[in-house]
Write a protein that holds these residues in place. Structure first.
Motif, PDB file in Angstrom:
ATOM      1  N   ALA A   1       9.507 -14.953   5.446  1.00 21.59           N
ATOM      2  CA  ALA A   1       8.514 -14.099   6.094  1.00 21.59           C
ATOM      3  C   ALA A   1       7.408 -14.922   6.750  1.00 21.59           C
ATOM      4  O   ALA A   1       6.503 -14.356   7.371  1.00 21.59           O
ATOM      5  CB  ALA A   1       7.906 -13.137   5.071  1.00 21.59           C
TER       6      ALA A   1
ATOM      7  N   PRO B   1       6.250 -15.910  11.507  1.00 25.66           N
ATOM      8  CA  PRO B   1       5.491 -15.257  12.577  1.00 25.66           C
ATOM      9  C   PRO B   1       4.312 -16.050  13.117  1.00 25.66           C
ATOM     10  O   PRO B   1       4.116 -16.129  14.326  1.00 25.66           O
ATOM     11  CB  PRO B   1       5.027 -13.945  11.922  1.00 25.66           C
TER      12      PRO B   1
ATOM     13  N   VAL C   1       0.394 -10.091  13.284  1.00 26.59           N
ATOM     14  CA  VAL C   1       0.969 -11.338  12.779  1.00 26.59           C
ATOM     15  C   VAL C   1       0.205 -11.826  11.559  1.00 26.59           C
ATOM     16  O   VAL C   1       0.791 -12.236  10.553  1.00 26.59           O
ATOM     17  CB  VAL C   1       0.966 -12.415  13.888  1.00 26.59           C
TER      18      VAL C   1
ATOM     19  N   ALA D   1       1.033  -9.587   8.487  1.00 28.60           N
ATOM     20  CA  ALA D   1       2.371  -9.855   7.955  1.00 28.60           C
ATOM     21  C   ALA D   1       2.412 -11.194   7.245  1.00 28.60           C
ATOM     22  O   ALA D   1       2.955 -11.328   6.147  1.00 28.60           O
ATOM     23  CB  ALA D   1       3.397  -9.823   9.091  1.00 28.60           C
TER      24      ALA D   1
ATOM     25  N   TYR E   1       8.199 -11.131  18.069  1.00 31.84           N
ATOM     26  CA  TYR E   1       8.756  -9.940  17.422  1.00 31.84           C
ATOM     27  C   TYR E   1       9.961 -10.321  16.566  1.00 31.84           C
ATOM     28  O   TYR E   1      10.116  -9.838  15.439  1.00 31.84           O
ATOM     29  CB  TYR E   1       9.151  -8.928  18.493  1.00 31.84           C
TER      30      TYR E   1
ATOM     31  N   LEU F   1       9.420 -11.564  12.992  1.00 35.20           N
ATOM     32  CA  LEU F   1       9.159 -10.604  11.923  1.00 35.20           C
ATOM     33  C   LEU F   1      10.406 -10.259  11.125  1.00 35.20           C
ATOM     34  O   LEU F   1      10.336  -9.547  10.127  1.00 35.20           O
ATOM     35  CB  LEU F   1       8.565  -9.324  12.517  1.00 35.20           C
TER      36      LEU F   1
ATOM     37  N   SER G   1       9.909 -11.089   7.621  1.00 32.57           N
ATOM     38  CA  SER G   1       9.020 -10.173   6.899  1.00 32.57           C
ATOM     39  C   SER G   1       9.775  -8.937   6.424  1.00 32.57           C
ATOM     40  O   SER G   1       9.605  -8.482   5.291  1.00 32.57           O
ATOM     41  CB  SER G   1       7.853  -9.762   7.804  1.00 32.57           C
TER      42      SER G   1
ATOM     43  N   ILE H   1       2.555  -6.628   4.859  1.00 31.47           N
ATOM     44  CA  ILE H   1       3.678  -6.954   5.743  1.00 31.47           C
ATOM     45  C   ILE H   1       4.073  -5.731   6.562  1.00 31.47           C
ATOM     46  O   ILE H   1       4.294  -5.813   7.778  1.00 31.47           O
ATOM     47  CB  ILE H   1       4.873  -7.478   4.923  1.00 31.47           C
TER      48      ILE H   1
ATOM     49  N   VAL I   1       4.009  -5.456  10.694  1.00 34.47           N
ATOM     50  CA  VAL I   1       5.162  -5.088  11.513  1.00 34.47           C
ATOM     51  C   VAL I   1       4.830  -3.869  12.368  1.00 34.47           C
ATOM     52  O   VAL I   1       5.169  -3.799  13.557  1.00 34.47           O
ATOM     53  CB  VAL I   1       6.392  -4.805  10.622  1.00 34.47           C
TER      54      VAL I   1
END
Length: 317
Positions: free
Chosen positions: A107, A110, A133, A136, A257, A260, A263, A292, A296
């Motif tokens: 995770a 990002p 970001v 997350a 993107y 993620l 995550s 998280i 997202v």
């Protein structure tokens, strides 16, 4: 469905599907380790199996990956930094730090990816995306810090696990910046998997020939029982599904993107490790999961790629 809704729905669906597969993958790696399968063997044969599946799908659809100097470079580098190296590190570490911690580590990309995308001009700074970001990443960092505070933690394998996200971030940026012109996502996935499988076979052959196949770096699979083979087949299925969506997500969502993915994988993988594999739940799991999820959510609002991307980023055609 309007074009704007489709532009949000396609990357979101790909993110959730591929992220769920990633979370399952880390737990399969732990089960394989417990079944006596070396990490290299488990990863190599699963990747090769997934390659066969995706090449078969591409052949039926007459969309085999084009082979030339440009795509070969892309497949090899993307396969090394985006699949073979980080997954081998994670799979080797899972028996030492647990599937839950490995799921958390994926995770982390990002922030690294976001910084790289900003520096390379792939997207323009936007407070909402930056906040997403940070949230997350903050959730993942919270869970990881609490994990590191537990007694009897193996620092070497923790460091090895945390190095994988850096490689993943490099792969996220590279795949977008060097996307071969005119090549579709479903043509790139089997090529990257094939290159990764070849790299892993070469590593296994070298280690077996010159170093006697040290623990963790053997291509041999136990055949005295069915469990190892069944786990490899399960991982093959998981990889096939994940990488079918992977390049769709890369194309329609962009590198930040896409980052993620880990995550979402953490949200799926950690509960599986706790509820099904009997790992002790990490402290702060609920708080970290909420952070998280909010992160997202902020990144899924509006254009997933962010405004101001350069022409190097593949189009949405």
């Amino acid at each position: 469905m309007t074009l704007s809704r489709r532009r949000r729905a396609v990357p979101l669906a790909s993110l959730l599907g591929a992220g769920a597969a990633l979370g399952i993958s880390t737990n399969l790696a732990k089960l394989a380790a417990e079944a006596g399968v070396d990490p290299l063997a488990f990863l190599a044969w699963s990747v090769i199996g997934a390659t066969a599946v995706l090449v078969g799908v591409s052949a039926v659809r007459h969309r085999l990956p084009p082979l030339n100097a440009r795509t070969t470079e892309y497949f090899v580098i993307a396969g090394l930094v985006g699949l073979a190296a980080p997954n081998l590190l994670s799979f080797a570490a899972v028996s030492h730090v647990g599937a839950g911690f490995v799921a958390l580590s994926i995770a982390f990309p990002p922030l690294f990816t976001y910084i790289g995308a900003l520096l390379l001009g792939m997207e323009r700074f936007q407070p909402r995306r930056a906040t997403g970001v940070v949230l997350a990443l903050g959730g993942a960092v919270l869970l990881a810090v609490l994990k590191l505070s537990e007694p009897d933690v193996d620092a070497f394998w923790v460091a090895a696990t945390l190095s994988a996200p850096i490689l993943l971030a490099v792969g996220n940026i590279y795949r977008t910046a060097r996307w071969p012109e005119g090549v579709a996502p479903d043509e790139l996935a089997p090529g990257m998997l094939a290159a990764s499988g070849a790299i892993l076979l070469i590593v296994g052959t070298i280690m077996g020939t010159f170093f006697g196949g040290p623990a963790g770096f053997s291509l041999a699979v136990p055949t005295d029982r069915a469990t190892p083979v069944l786990l490899i087949l399960a991982q093959t299925t998981t990889f096939s599904f994940m990488y079918l969506l992977f390049f769709v997500l890369q194309k329609h969502g962009g590198p930040v993107y896409l980052s993620l993915l880990g995550s979402v994988g953490a949200i799926v993988g950690v509960p599986i490790a706790v509820l099904l594999l009997g790992e002790a739940p990490s402290q702060g799991l609920a708080v970290g999961g909420v952070l998280i999820a909010f992160g997202v959510g902020l990144l899924t609002l509006g254009d997933p790629k962010g405004k101001g991307e350069t022409a190097a980023t593949p189009t949405d055609d």
